[in-house]
Enzyme design. Structure first.
Site, mmCIF file in Angstrom:
data_model
loop_
_atom_site.group_PDB
_atom_site.id
_atom_site.type_symbol
_atom_site.label_atom_id
_atom_site.label_comp_id
_atom_site.label_asym_id
_atom_site.label_seq_id
_atom_site.Cartn_x
_atom_site.Cartn_y
_atom_site.Cartn_z
ATOM 1 C CB SER A 13 -1.623 22.306 -8.441
ATOM 2 O OG SER A 13 -0.296 22.668 -8.790
ATOM 3 C CG HIS A 36 -0.802 20.672 -4.503
ATOM 4 N ND1 HIS A 36 -0.572 19.592 -3.676
ATOM 5 C CD2 HIS A 36 0.052 20.516 -5.553
ATOM 6 C CE1 HIS A 36 0.361 18.818 -4.199
ATOM 7 N NE2 HIS A 36 0.772 19.357 -5.338
ATOM 8 C CG ASP A 38 3.149 21.290 -7.403
ATOM 9 O OD1 ASP A 38 3.150 20.181 -6.828
ATOM 10 O OD2 ASP A 38 2.163 21.727 -8.037
ATOM 11 C CG MET A 40 8.778 21.183 -8.880
ATOM 12 S SD MET A 40 8.320 20.942 -10.600
ATOM 13 C CE MET A 40 6.529 20.804 -10.464
ATOM 14 C CG HIS A 69 3.985 17.646 -4.246
ATOM 15 N ND1 HIS A 69 3.484 17.402 -5.497
ATOM 16 C CD2 HIS A 69 4.831 16.607 -3.976
ATOM 17 C CE1 HIS A 69 3.996 16.279 -5.978
ATOM 18 N NE2 HIS A 69 4.820 15.784 -5.079
ATOM 19 C CG MET A 71 7.727 16.969 -6.675
ATOM 20 S SD MET A 71 6.691 17.573 -7.996
ATOM 21 C CE MET A 71 5.970 18.991 -7.172
ATOM 22 C CG MET A 140 3.542 11.895 -7.584
ATOM 23 S SD MET A 140 2.740 13.499 -7.445
ATOM 24 C CE MET A 140 2.835 14.119 -9.135
ATOM 25 C CG ASP A 178 -0.096 16.378 -7.747
ATOM 26 O OD1 ASP A 178 -0.636 16.980 -8.700
ATOM 27 O OD2 ASP A 178 0.917 16.795 -7.148
#
Ligand code: DX5
Ligand code: ZN
Length: 224
Positions: A13, A36, A38, A40, A69, A71, A140, A178
């Site tokens: 990540s 990966h 993220d 957000m 991913h 979020m 998660m 994760d």
């Protein structure tokens, strides 16, 4: 007989990498199976990272599989754009998704793998019938939002139950975790049936990130 599973996948990540040098960070983990990313939005989680323009630049910068991913709130609205810019895998949180069947089908029709994420206390059971529409389930193992948190062992029974459901469905639906993945925690997750491991701080905090990718894969393979 225990079914033979494929080689474990290690997906670093970049949340734990230097955001001013993301290309350099990716080049530090050549043996990784995917990168990966993220995303957000400071609404679904209390943190803000990066979005579509950065993912587009990452697409230009690497041929590695991009595992996005999300979020974010309203993934129904925003997720397809990540597939359109060439991300191979797009994960939406079920807690934020209004129409998961429609979204999964849309992602697949755009050529991406469709993945569903669950927060640590979101049960898998209500989504059993959705599994054939998916290419990956992400469980998660920390509350989403930040790197370097401690692994939550309370997720292990859900991981095992999800593995059993996926084996029943058949096909090649990946099971990813994760949060808090390290040399201390990866073996029990592999034993519970995880095949795809996101690791942020343990990889990018290591003196040799690529050697850590290899070490994590080795430990997972031995425990599978
Ligand atoms: C957290 C993110 C993770 C994060 C994991 O919400 O989804 O991908 O980078 O970091 P570590 O591996 O340090 O727990
Ligand atoms: Zn993540």
């Amino acid at each position: 007989m225990v079914p033979l599973r494929k080689k474990p996948r290690i997906m670093p990540s970049i949340l734990s990498a230097d955001f001013a040098n993301l290309q350099t960070a990716i080049e530090k983990v050549p043996s990784s199976d995917a990168i990966h990313v993220d995303v957000m939005d400071n609404h679904f989680v209390p943190n803000l990272t990066l979005g579509l323009p950065v993912v587009e630049s990452l697409r230009e910068a690497t041929d590695k599989i991009l595992d996005i991913h999300l979020m974010i709130e309203q993934p129904d609205r925003w997720a397809p754009a990540y597939a359109e810019v060439g991300a191979e895998s797009v994960t939406f949180h079920i807690e934020a998704t209004a129409a998961p069947v429609r979204l999964a089908r849309e992602l697949r029709s755009l050529g991406a793998r469709a993945a569903m994420a669950l927060k640590p206390t979101t049960p898998i059971e209500p989504y059993e019938d959705l599994l054939p529409e998916l290419d990956m389930v992400l469980i998660m193992t920390v509350e989403p939002g930040f790197g370097s948190q401690s692994f939550l062992d309370l997720c292990l029974p859900k991981i095992a139950r999800t593995r059993a459901m996926l084996d029943k469905v058949g096909g090649d639906i990946w099971l990813q975790i994760d949060g808090g993945v390290s040399v201390e925690t990866i073996e029990r997750c592999a034993a519970a049936g995880v095949d795809s491991f996101v690791a942020g701080s343990s990889v990018f905090g290591a003196t040799d990130p690529d050697a850590m990718v290899g070490k994590l894969r080795e430990l997972a393979a031995a425990a599978t």
